[in-house]
Enzyme design. Structure first.
Site, mmCIF file in Angstrom:
data_model
loop_
_atom_site.group_PDB
_atom_site.id
_atom_site.type_symbol
_atom_site.label_atom_id
_atom_site.label_comp_id
_atom_site.label_asym_id
_atom_site.label_seq_id
_atom_site.Cartn_x
_atom_site.Cartn_y
_atom_site.Cartn_z
ATOM 1 N N ARG A 37 0.774 -1.161 -0.059
ATOM 2 C CA ARG A 37 0.055 -0.017 -0.047
ATOM 3 C C ARG A 37 0.752 1.121 0.080
ATOM 4 O O ARG A 37 0.502 2.304 -0.459
ATOM 5 C CB ARG A 37 -0.997 0.027 1.087
ATOM 6 C CG ARG A 37 -2.147 -1.147 0.997
ATOM 7 C CD ARG A 37 -3.173 -1.064 2.070
ATOM 8 N NE ARG A 37 -4.403 -1.353 1.545
ATOM 9 C CZ ARG A 37 -5.353 -2.001 2.676
ATOM 10 N NH1 ARG A 37 -5.357 -1.614 3.721
ATOM 11 N NH2 ARG A 37 -6.456 -2.367 1.985
ATOM 12 N N LYS A 198 -17.903 -18.596 1.916
ATOM 13 C CA LYS A 198 -19.494 -18.619 2.100
ATOM 14 C C LYS A 198 -20.068 -17.788 1.314
ATOM 15 O O LYS A 198 -19.707 -16.757 0.798
ATOM 16 C CB LYS A 198 -19.224 -17.626 3.476
ATOM 17 C CG LYS A 198 -18.842 -18.326 4.727
ATOM 18 C CD LYS A 198 -19.456 -17.659 5.995
ATOM 19 C CE LYS A 198 -19.062 -18.507 7.288
ATOM 20 N NZ LYS A 198 -19.203 -17.764 8.121
ATOM 21 N N GLY A 355 -10.428 -8.968 -0.496
ATOM 22 C CA GLY A 355 -9.937 -9.959 0.856
ATOM 23 C C GLY A 355 -8.731 -10.825 0.253
ATOM 24 O O GLY A 355 -7.529 -10.422 0.069
ATOM 25 N N GLY A 378 -12.888 -4.553 0.990
ATOM 26 C CA GLY A 378 -14.268 -4.327 1.063
ATOM 27 C C GLY A 378 -14.857 -3.274 0.123
ATOM 28 O O GLY A 378 -15.938 -3.501 -0.645
#
Ligand code: 3PG
Ligand code: MG
Length: 398
Positions: A37, A198, A355, A378
Site C-alpha cells: 500500500r 461463504k 480479501g 471491502g
C-alpha cells in the site's frame, strides 16, 4: 457522463495538498510485513512533490475507535515511507490543530508530512463536518488516493471534499479505470471467478455479476453449497445448508439473465484440512461421507482453462480451493497462472481484488501477470456489488 476528476486538472505548485492514502498496512510486532500500500501510493506522492506541492499525508491505521493507542500510531509507517521514498518525512502527532499546522509550515515545498492516525478522533468515522473542516484548514487542495476506504463515508474520504477542491489521485484513478473496463464497459465474453468460503457474504456480488458476466465460475467453499443445493453428496465439506434455496435462486436469476453458473466437475478431498493430509481426486458422485472437498480437481481445471481461452475479460474475486494449505492451492494456482499467461499474451483483460484474492494470486506467482490487482478488500466487493461508493461519488464531475 460523469467523469472522475484527476490530478491533470490542477496546478499544485507551492500549495499544501492533503492526500488521503490507505496506509493501513499489515504489521506484526511493530514491523510492517507488506509495504504494497505504501509502494503504490508513491506515484501520486512523488508526482505532487515533483510539481512543487507540500504533500500532507492523511491515513487511518487499524480501528482505534476514537482513542489514542500507541500501537496504532502511524509513526512506524512514516519511517517506512522515508526509507521507500528515499527522503525525509516529517511526522505530526495529531492530524488537526497546531501540531499539524506547525509541521506543515516547517516543511519545504516538495516535502512529505504524515499526520497521525485519523481514527484517533471519533469524529473521523462519524463524518463530523467540524472535524472535516479542521482537516481542510491545513490544505489548499484535497487528493483522494484511498480507493480501499472509499466505501466508507468518513470525514477524510467524503466530508473534507465539501471544503476543498477535490480530485482523485493516480492509484484511485487506476483502480476505477480497471474496474470500469472489467465490469461496466467490458469486451465479451466476460468470465467472473467468485470463490471464498461463504455464499452468504457474496449474494449481492453474485446477483450483480449475473447481469454483467456471461459465465460465473463458483469456487471455494461456496461451490459446496451450490453442489449441495443440486443434491450432490458433499460429505463433511464446509457448506451453508441454510443457503441452499438462495443458491438455487441465484442459478435462476443467472439463467434468466443469460449467464451460465459454472460449478466444479470433480474434487480433491481429504479427511482433514491440514498440511500433508492424505488427499485424492474423486468424481462429484463419489465424495466419501467422511471426507471434505478442499479443492477443484484436474477435470475442473481443464474445463476452466478451456473457458478462459475463449474469454476476453476476467474478473476474479476469491480462491477456488483452500489455498492456504498445500496441496489444496493447486486448483487456484493452475487457473490463476492460465489467466496470467493469457493476459501476458494480450488475449485477456484480467482484474482481481478483494480479501484473500491478492494473497492467493501472489502465492500462485500470478499476480504480476494480471492486468490489474486491486489493493482493496471491502471497497472492491462493494463495487462489484454495483454499489455507489461515497468516497468515489464525491470525485465525479457533474
Ligand atoms: C482495509 O484495510 O480494508 C481498509 O483500510 C479499510 O479499513 P476498515 O475496514 O477498518 O475501514
Ligand atoms: Mg477491512
Amino acid at each position: 457522463m460523469a467523469e472522475l476528476k484527476t490530478l491533470d486538472t490542477l496546478d499544485v505548485a507551492g500549495k499544501r495538498v492533503l492526500v488521503r492514502v490507505d496506509f493501513n498496512v499489515p504489521m506484526r510486532d511493530g514491523k510492517i510485513t507488506d509495504t504494497t500500500r505504501i509502494d503504490r501510493a508513491l506515484e501520486t506522492l512523488n508526482e505532487l512533490a515533483g510539481k512543487g506541492a507540500k504533500v500532507v499525508i492523511l491515513s487511518h491505521f487499524g480501528r482505534p475507535k476514537g482513542e489514542v493507542h500507541a500501537d496504532m500510531s502511524l509513526r512506524p509507517v512514516a519511517d517506512a515511507l522515508a526509507k521507500i521514498a528515499g527522503k525525509p518525512v516529517t511526522f505530526a502527532d495529531d492530524c488537526i490543530g497546531a501540531p499539524a499546522r506547525d509541521a506543515i509550515d516547517a516543511a519545504p515545498d516538495g516535502g512529505f508530512v504524515i499526520l497521525e492516525n485519523l481514527r484517533f478522533h471519533a469524529a473521523e468515522e462519524k463524518n463530523d463536518p467540524d472535524f472535516a473542516r479542521a482537516l481542510a484548514e491545513n490544505g489548499d487542495i484535497f487528493v483522494s488516493d484511498a480507493f480501499s476506504v472509499a466505501h466508507r463515508a468518513h470525514a477524510s474520504t467524503e466530508g473534507i471534499t465539501h471544503f476543498l477542491p477535490s480530485v482523485a489521485g493516480r492509484l484511485m484513478q487506476a483502480e476505477i479505470e480497471a474496474l470500469t473496463k472489467a465490469l461496466d464497459t467490458p469486451t465479451h465474453p466476460v468470465i467472473a471467478v467468485v470463490g471464498g468460503a461463504k455464499v452468504s457474504t457474496k449474494m449481492a456480488v453474485l446477483g450483480h455479476l449475473c447481469e454483467k458476466a456471461d459465465q460465473i465460475v463458483i469456487g471455494g467453499g461456496m461451490a459446496n453449497t451450490f453442489l449441495y443445493a443440486n443434491g450432490v453428496g458433499i460429505g463433511k465439506s464446509l457448506c451453508e445448508k441454510d443457503m441452499a434455496d438462495q443458491a438455487r435462486a441465484i442459478v435462476d436469476v443467472a439463467r434468466n439473465a443469460g449467464c451460465e453458473i459454472v460449478l466444479p466437475l470433480d474434487a480433491v478431498v481429504a479427511d482433514a484440512f491440514a498440511e500433508g493430509a492424505a488427499s485424492k481426486t474423486v468424481a462429484l458422485s463419489d465424495v466419501p461421507d467422511d471426507m471434505m472437498i478442499l479443492d477443484i480437481g484436474p477435470k475442473s481445471i481443464a474445463d476452466l482453462q478451456g473457458r478462459l481461452k475463449a474469454a476476453k475479460t476476467v474478473l476474479w474475486n476469491g480462491p477456488l480451493g483452500a489455498f492456504e494449505v498445500t496441496p489444496f492451492n493447486a486448483g487456484t494456482n493452475a487457473v490463476a497462472r492460465t489467466v496470467a499467461e493469457l493476459t501476458e499474451a494480450g488475449k485477456l483483460l484480467s482484474v482481481a481484488g478483494g480479501g484473500d484474492t491478492v494473497a492467493a494470486l501472489a502465492g500462485a506467482g500470478a499476480e504480476q501477470g494480471f492486468s490489474y490487482v486491486s489493493a482493496a478488500g471491502g471497497a472492491f466487493l462493494e463495487w462489484i456489488e454495483g454499489k455507489s461508493l461515497p468516497g468515489v461519488a464525491v470525485l465525479m464531475s457533474v
